[in-house]
Scaffold this active site. Structure first.
Site, PDB file in Angstrom:
ATOM      1  N   LYS A  55       0.862  -1.181   0.000  1.00 22.25           N
ATOM      2  CA  LYS A  55       0.000   0.000   0.000  1.00 22.25           C
ATOM      3  C   LYS A  55       0.900   1.233   0.000  1.00 22.25           C
ATOM      4  CE  LYS A  55      -3.942   2.153   2.291  1.00 22.25           C
ATOM      5  NZ  LYS A  55      -3.458   3.535   2.077  1.00 22.25           N
ATOM      6  N   PHE A 127      -1.727   0.270 -10.100  1.00 21.07           N
ATOM      7  CA  PHE A 127      -2.138  -1.057  -9.641  1.00 21.07           C
ATOM      8  C   PHE A 127      -3.377  -1.590 -10.353  1.00 21.07           C
ATOM      9  CE2 PHE A 127      -3.431   2.129  -6.424  1.00 21.07           C
ATOM     10  CZ  PHE A 127      -4.812   2.121  -6.626  1.00 21.07           C
ATOM     11  N   ARG A 197     -16.499   1.383  -2.007  1.00 22.02           N
ATOM     12  CA  ARG A 197     -15.886   0.387  -1.118  1.00 22.02           C
ATOM     13  C   ARG A 197     -16.588  -0.963  -1.213  1.00 22.02           C
ATOM     14  NH1 ARG A 197     -12.234   2.803   2.188  1.00 22.02           N
ATOM     15  NH2 ARG A 197     -12.499   5.050   2.499  1.00 22.02           N
TER      16      ARG A 197
END
Length: 287
Positions: A55, A127, A197
């Site tokens: 991360k 990513f 999310r």
């Protein structure tokens, strides 16, 4: 939840939501975002379904094929050379200046006009490739090919790897954190790209973090007399609490403005539903 309880919850959250409407720059992850956002990692997740990566502690950058956007949709204005050879297809990544260099990345991205020298220390750690069809499993090789074709040294594909289980996952976390990194991200291989999310993306760090709006500066005492002693903050659900640690003396002399949104770290919740051991990390000020 009973109707009266729902109504009370909405009323408690109104000041926070009104603040976001008045000043979108203060929006938190509770607002609509154009990007995928992670939930917290939890024991019991089927690790064989996930890819794991570091991360990166930078500023989220979503390339829509023409311009760079923050996670809340604000336009980023890098020097023209930075994105000159980027593809006309979306990319998702982190504008990163190195481990422990979030402040440099944030200041560089906010500065206008763009500072060429500062931007030469920024890498775009990609990513995901939202414009590519299929699952994350299928987008990974497509992303690697895109980055290779670009041939731009400051744009790099994030390394994705698998772990055998919880023990290896925690070992990987320890290695990253001991090296100055922030934590790990887990991305479900079968997931399609979507905003918001979900369990398709998880973040795994040695502590939890969240965001809250500053509602009051609490005066300091003792050695902090004449300075800010703590921030009274409010979360989207109306929960109010104080953050009194994590500040430099300069930040106590010039505390985050009332109405600004700050990121804090904590370790679980109290029986009263408040974050335990809340510690200030930074002001969320993407632009």
């Amino acid at each position: 939840m009973r109707k009266s309880a729902r109504t009370a919850a909405v009323l408690r959250a109104l000041p926070f939501l009104i603040g976001l409407a008045v000043n979108p720059a203060h929006a938190t992850s509770a607002t609509t975002s154009p990007v995928m956002l992670p939930n917290l990692y939890h024991a019991g997740a089927v690790l064989s379904e996930y890819w794991v990566s570091e991360k990166y502690d930078g500023v989220r950058g979503y390339w829509d094929g023409e311009k760079l956007l923050t996670r809340s949709g604000s336009v980023i204005h890098p020097p023209a050379w930075f994105t000159a050879h980027w593809p006309k297809t979306p990319l998702d990544g982190e504008l990163w200046a190195g481990r422990g260099q979030f402040d440099h990345a944030s200041a560089t991205i906010r500065q206008q006009p763009a500072d060429d020298d500062a931007w030469r220390h920024i890498h775009y750690m990609v990513f995901d490739a939202p414009g590519q069809p299929g699952s994350f499993d299928q987008r990974i090789p497509a992303l690697k090919q895109l980055i290779a074709q670009m041939g731009v040294p400051w744009v790099q594909a994030v390394r994705q790897f698998k772990v055998a289980g919880e023990v290896e996952l925690k070992r990987q976390l320890d290695e990253v954190v001991q090296g100055g990194g922030e934590g790990l991200v887990l991305h479900r291989g079968t997931s399609l790209y979507h905003a918001g999310r979900s369990e398709d993306m998880l973040k795994f760090k040695p502590f939890d973090d969240a965001e809250a709006r500053v509602v009051e500066h609490v005066p300091g005492k003792g050695k902090y007399t004449g300075m800010m002693g703590a921030l009274l903050v409010e979360m989207p659900d109306g929960t109010r609490f104080r953050i009194g640690t994590g500040f430099t003396d300069e930040q106590r002399r010039n505390p985050p403005p009332i109405g600004s949104v700050v990121t804090f770290r904590y370790q679980g919740m109290t029986s009263g539903g408040k974050p335990r051991f809340a510690r200030f990390m930074r002001v969320r000020n993407e632009m």
